[in-house]
Design an enzyme around this catalytic site. Structure first.
Site, mmCIF file in Angstrom:
data_model
loop_
_atom_site.group_PDB
_atom_site.id
_atom_site.type_symbol
_atom_site.label_atom_id
_atom_site.label_comp_id
_atom_site.label_asym_id
_atom_site.label_seq_id
_atom_site.Cartn_x
_atom_site.Cartn_y
_atom_site.Cartn_z
ATOM 1 N N GLU A 95 0.868 -1.169 0.000
ATOM 2 C CA GLU A 95 0.000 0.000 0.000
ATOM 3 C C GLU A 95 0.908 1.223 0.000
ATOM 4 O O GLU A 95 1.825 1.324 0.825
ATOM 5 C CB GLU A 95 -0.923 0.005 1.228
ATOM 6 C CG GLU A 95 -2.074 0.982 1.033
ATOM 7 C CD GLU A 95 -2.846 1.301 2.310
ATOM 8 O OE1 GLU A 95 -2.335 1.045 3.415
ATOM 9 O OE2 GLU A 95 -3.941 1.858 2.192
ATOM 10 N N ASP B 268 -4.352 10.494 9.374
ATOM 11 C CA ASP B 268 -3.059 9.985 9.798
ATOM 12 C C ASP B 268 -2.537 10.622 11.074
ATOM 13 O O ASP B 268 -2.728 11.805 11.324
ATOM 14 C CB ASP B 268 -2.037 10.192 8.677
ATOM 15 C CG ASP B 268 -2.297 9.251 7.521
ATOM 16 O OD1 ASP B 268 -2.264 8.036 7.760
ATOM 17 O OD2 ASP B 268 -2.571 9.735 6.410
ATOM 18 N N TYR C 225 -10.833 -2.562 4.203
ATOM 19 C CA TYR C 225 -9.786 -2.045 5.089
ATOM 20 C C TYR C 225 -10.448 -1.679 6.408
ATOM 21 O O TYR C 225 -11.154 -0.696 6.515
ATOM 22 C CB TYR C 225 -9.133 -0.821 4.442
ATOM 23 C CG TYR C 225 -7.890 -0.298 5.141
ATOM 24 C CD1 TYR C 225 -7.837 -0.119 6.523
ATOM 25 C CD2 TYR C 225 -6.764 0.034 4.401
ATOM 26 C CE1 TYR C 225 -6.701 0.357 7.143
ATOM 27 C CE2 TYR C 225 -5.609 0.528 5.020
ATOM 28 C CZ TYR C 225 -5.589 0.683 6.389
ATOM 29 O OH TYR C 225 -4.467 1.176 6.997
#
Lengths: 371, 259
Positions: free
Chosen positions: B48, B59, B173
């Protein structure tokens, strides 16, 4: 996303809930001190040959219009059963308003603020802490409002079940821009009836500064259908548009996506968000509320900019001429209104939204103006 | 079968958990990034790769920093495609990318997916586009035969999950924690239970990411039915720390997580 849907549904119920609405009205009157006055700026009017009124949001509790939204969303959060509030702040006005609303309503409060902004708006950091809020310095990116929003969003997605994210402007994903606008629309509702009772007619011009755009939308919203009322939003021109160091999204940006909103954004060719500059922390943001883009496309609102220097001189001018020290953000609106007043034929009726008071800017002013 | 399906079928047969490292393209710079990715491609099951972004909302601090370093080193959208194109010349490993919406939007959605196809990318994940707004991206993804990867969390309701699994491709995911990327010590029990719940709703492989850094987490995920683990922040931390061209530490790290 599920939280946004939950918020949207809760807000629809909140709007229809009579006891909530009654409580909101009561808090607006007793806690915020509404209605704020519509003040005739006599010396400024005489000097320019126009009739200039100031909508005195600087007189609202905590010193800016931000409290209108903070109290509203605070009530909404309680209504939703949330116990923890997070917020971002640029100039610190939304942070202070949030902290005050949370203290008043008995909610836990965490405010994210860029390190650069903490430095230049020191007094507001102290106020937030006194009001019981935890102020978290944000050290990433440009360390200003944009990065504070990033951190607040990161907190929110981590603590989504207990926490309400109290966005301070007409920004972010739906339904935030609508909610914030609705809570700020009280400014325009009051101003409209106040000008009708003092002048017997609608104003020719409304002028307000635009960061995210909540004080301007708050003033403008009630006048949108009054087609003869011209509306002007003033963005932060920083060192001037040509310098590239500014926060004038309409002059230097293009359509993009930031913080869950499609709007005008200052960015490079790839879409990386660029760093902005403004002397006023509250206008120093690379995007603008999406409703502004819509109203601009309709041709309903015109957008201009005022530079740091123009804002500083207006800051001083209003202090010396009317005995009112404006927030640096609001000084941008005053700066443009002064420019406009010189160009117009006499006796035009102008309302400037004096969105906040300048106490928070004094330490910075001391450096710049050599008081 | 495309590369992603092939990889997961193969992994399942072996009774293993897919090892899926995440790295930021152009971190710490273009040439080292390519070198590390080439090495990792020989020791993992899927790569990824993140497009560095100025405002990476999903993030934590480690990846934020890596994004900034990559951007400072001159990474651009075009260079990321070039990097992956170069990488693709040396490997048939499935490659998915994580990219924030504005980068896709500014390149032109259609052009982005076309470039992705040409670079040999198999899947695209856009963390800041909710399901409700995905259709314009999905259209381009379909046109260029690229899998659209969806992020889910334990907060994703069964009803919503049902809608997502109807259109999701490649793998789901699942974030191990509700929140942002960054190293954690454990896996919340809620997440482990959630994996079982998803398994009842879909046959898609489930890859778990966000905060994976040790073997005991990997074991727990495997036992509870996960099909792959995505290792990002802890790997990037290693690269920051080692500050060397020797990728052996990274390989050892991944090997130790193999289960």
């Amino acid at each position: 996303m599920p939280s946004l849907l939950e918020l949207e549904k809760a807000y629809e119920r909140f709007k229809k809930n009579e006891s909530m609405q009654a409580e909101l009205k009561k808090l607006q009157r007793d806690f915020i001190g509404r209605p704020t006055s519509l003040y005739f700026a006599e010396r400024m009017s005489k000097a320019t040959g126009q009739k200039i009124y100031l909508k005195r949001e600087d007189l609202a509790h905590t010193g800016a219009h931000k409290i209108n939204n903070a109290i509203g969303q605070g009530l909404l959060a309680k209504f939703m059963g949330k116990s923890r509030i997070i917020a971002e702040t640029g100039a610190g006005q939304h942070g202070v308003a949030t902290a005050a609303a949370c203290a008043k309503l008995g909610l836990e409060c965490v405010v994210y603020m860029g390190e650069v902004d903490m430095e230049r708006q020191q007094p507001n950091v102290i106020r937030m802490r006194l009001l019981g809020a935890k102020v978290v310095p944000v050290t990433s990116g440009s360390r200003t409002l944009k990065d504070a929003i990033n951190e607040a969003i990161r907190d929110w997605i981590t603590n989504i079940e207990t926490t309400h994210y109290m966005i301070g402007s007409v920004l972010g994903p739906h339904p935030y821009p609508t909610i914030v606008r609705d809570f700020q629309a009280v400014i325009g509702r009051e101003a409209r009836s106040q000008i009708l009772s003092s002048e017997g007619r609608l104003p020719d011009y409304l002028v307000a500064c635009v960061g995210g755009g909540s004080n301007s939308v708050g003033l403008f919203h009630q006048f949108i259908n009054d087609s003869k009322v011209k509306m002007i939003g003033v963005e932060a021109g920083g060192y001037g548009i040509r310098s590239g160091k500014h926060a004038a999204r309409f002059a230097g940006g293009r359509e993009g996506i930031l913080h869950g909103t499609k709007s005008f954004v200052l960015q490079n060719a790839d879409g990386q968000i660029t760093e902005t500059h403004s002397i006023s922390a509250g206008l120093d943001y690379p995007s603008i509320g999406p409703e502004h883009v819509f109203l601009r496309e309709l041709g309903r609102i015109k957008y201009v900019s005022a530079t740091d220097e123009e804002a500083l001189s207006a800051f001083r001018y209003l202090s010396e001429t009317e005995g009112i020290i404006p927030a640096l953000e609001s000084a941008h609106a005053v700066a443009y209104a002064l420019k406009l007043a010189k160009k117009l034929p006499n006796k035009k009726l102008i309302i400037i939204n004096l969105s906040g008071r300048g106490d928070k800017d004094l330490p910075e002013m001391e450096k710049g103006l050599k008081i | 079968m495309n590369r992603i399906e092939t990889a997961f079928t193969h992994i399942k047969k072996e009774g293993k958990l897919a090892m899926m490292p995440f790295l930021v393209a152009g971190f710490p710079n273009f040439s080292q990034s390519l070198k590390i990715l080439k090495v990792l491609s020989q020791h993992s099951d899927l790569l990824e790769i993140g497009f560095p972004y100025s405002d990476p909302l999903a993030d934590g601090p480690v990846i934020q920093k890596a994004d900034q370093v990559a951007l400072k080193a001159g990474s651009t959208t075009s260079k990321v495609f070039e990097l992956i194109k170069n990488l693709r010349l040396t490997t048939e490993i499935p490659i998915t990318v994580l990219v924030y919406a504005n980068l896709v939007y500014q390149r032109g959605i259609e052009k982005f997916y076309r470039d992705a196809r040409n670079a040999g990318i198999d899947g695209v994940l856009i963390p800041d586009v909710p399901f409700e707004e995905i259709s314009i991206f999905l259209k381009a993804a379909k046109k260029y035969n690229i899998d659209n990867i969806y992020l889910i969390a334990t907060t994703t309701t069964p009803r919503r999950l049902n809608k997502i699994t109807k259109v999701a491709q490649g793998y789901l995911y699942l974030t191990s924690v509700v929140g942002i990327t960054g190293t954690q010590k454990d896996i919340p029990r809620k997440t482990l239970q959630y994996i079982k719940q998803i398994k009842r709703q879909t046959r898609l492989p489930i890859a778990v990411g966000f905060g994976i850094s040790n073997l005991s987490q990997v074991k727990k995920l495997k036992i509870n039915g996960a099909d792959g683990v995505i290792i990002g922040s802890s790997l990037i931390k290693l690269i920051q720390k080692s500050n060397t061209n020797n990728p052996q530490t990274l390989i050892n790290f991944l090997k130790n997580l193999n289960y």
